[in-house]
Motif scaffolding. Structure first.
Motif, PDB file in Angstrom:
ATOM      1  N   ILE A  70      -8.748  -1.054   2.169  1.00  0.00           N
ATOM      2  CA  ILE A  70      -8.190  -2.405   2.175  1.00  0.00           C
ATOM      3  C   ILE A  70      -6.681  -2.302   2.022  1.00  0.00           C
ATOM      4  N   SER A  71      -5.994  -3.417   2.192  1.00  0.00           N
ATOM      5  CA  SER A  71      -4.540  -3.406   2.079  1.00  0.00           C
ATOM      6  C   SER A  71      -4.110  -3.429   0.616  1.00  0.00           C
ATOM      7  N   SER A  72      -2.891  -2.969   0.361  1.00  0.00           N
ATOM      8  CA  SER A  72      -2.346  -3.019  -0.994  1.00  0.00           C
ATOM      9  C   SER A  72      -2.233  -4.458  -1.464  1.00  0.00           C
ATOM     10  N   SER A  73      -1.947  -5.353  -0.532  1.00  0.00           N
ATOM     11  CA  SER A  73      -1.833  -6.769  -0.872  1.00  0.00           C
ATOM     12  C   SER A  73      -3.165  -7.331  -1.358  1.00  0.00           C
ATOM     13  N   ALA A  74      -4.256  -6.938  -0.679  1.00  0.00           N
ATOM     14  CA  ALA A  74      -5.578  -7.426  -1.072  1.00  0.00           C
ATOM     15  C   ALA A  74      -5.952  -6.909  -2.457  1.00  0.00           C
ATOM     16  N   LEU A  75      -5.653  -5.646  -2.719  1.00  0.00           N
ATOM     17  CA  LEU A  75      -5.964  -5.087  -4.030  1.00  0.00           C
ATOM     18  C   LEU A  75      -5.119  -5.745  -5.109  1.00  0.00           C
ATOM     19  N   SER A  76      -3.871  -6.030  -4.788  1.00  0.00           N
ATOM     20  CA  SER A  76      -2.998  -6.708  -5.738  1.00  0.00           C
ATOM     21  C   SER A  76      -3.535  -8.101  -6.078  1.00  0.00           C
ATOM     22  N   GLN A  77      -4.064  -8.797  -5.078  1.00  0.00           N
ATOM     23  CA  GLN A  77      -4.632 -10.125  -5.318  1.00  0.00           C
ATOM     24  C   GLN A  77      -5.875 -10.047  -6.198  1.00  0.00           C
TER      25      GLN A  77
END
Length: 222
Positions: free
Chosen positions: A34-41
């Motif tokens: 997954i994207s870093s953005s998705a994990l951050s969310q």
């Protein structure tokens, strides 16, 4: 009582587990696909992960699923890097003289010690010592992780619990099974038991695989 929304509390726990393991946001996201953005969310509570995603996340971090729902500390064995006493007498051949590996103490009384001189890609060879009454997980919980387990009882007697029944083995006994099968190891005797384990993770033969460290990916009701 903590009134913080559940997704935010879960996200905080996940972030804490990730930082404690020394993993970056980008490396964990890449391993999950997954994207870093998705994990951050997910870590900030903006995105609510599915149960499957939570299992995958804690699997990557080598922690029990219960670690994200309570405040119990997590002790996960991690492979230590080669020390100064590890030699390379031939190119690609690592040698350790004597017992250099310090054991890691797990929450249920079991100790773990890596037997290979250095971490092996996708393969883990380790020794577990089970004092009387100890177990690989708390009563009522079974372990689930990726790969295939092969265990050999060196001394003492161990009971290997599966959902459909127990298997008892004494010195010299061995067994193998898919580690995705819920399991638990118990020393119900009054003597110390020792077992040697070989864990092979999926894709161990691939050059792109990473270091393998025996860790709990899930704790399921027994």
């Amino acid at each position: 009582m903590d009134t913080t929304p559940l997704p935010a509390r879960i996200g905080t726990r996940l972030r804490g587990l990730r930082t404690a393991s020394g993993r970056s946001l980008a490396s964990v996201a890449q391993e999950l696909g997954i994207s870093s953005s998705a994990l951050s969310q997910i870590e900030t509570g903006v995105m609510k992960p599915s149960v499957q995603r939570l299992v995958e996340l804690v699997g990557v971090l080598g922690a029990p699923v219960s670690a994200i729902f309570d405040d119990v500390g997590v002790a996960t064995p991690r492979a230590d890097p080669p020390g100064d006493d590890v030699e390379e007498p031939l190119p690609g051949v690592l040698v350790a003289h004597g017992d250099r590996s310090e054991p890691a103490h797990l929450g249920e009384g079991v100790t773990y010690r890596r037997l290979s001189p250095a971490p092996l890609r996708g393969v883990t060879l380790f020794e577990s010592t089970y004092p009387p009454g100890s177990a690989s997980s708390p009563a009522g919980e079974m372990l689930v992780h990726a790969g295939y387990d092969c265990g050999h009882v060196v001394s003492g007697e161990l009971t290997f619990e599966f959902a459909d029944g127990p298997v008892r083995l004494g010195p010299g006994g061995s067994l193998s099974f898919a580690a995705s099968r819920p399991h638990r190891v118990v020393n119900a005797s009054d003597a110390v038991a020792v077992a040697v384990w070989l864990t092979v993770e999926p894709g161990a033969a691939d050059d792109g695989g990473g270091e393998a460290v025996p860790g709990v990916i899930g704790a399921l009701p027994g």
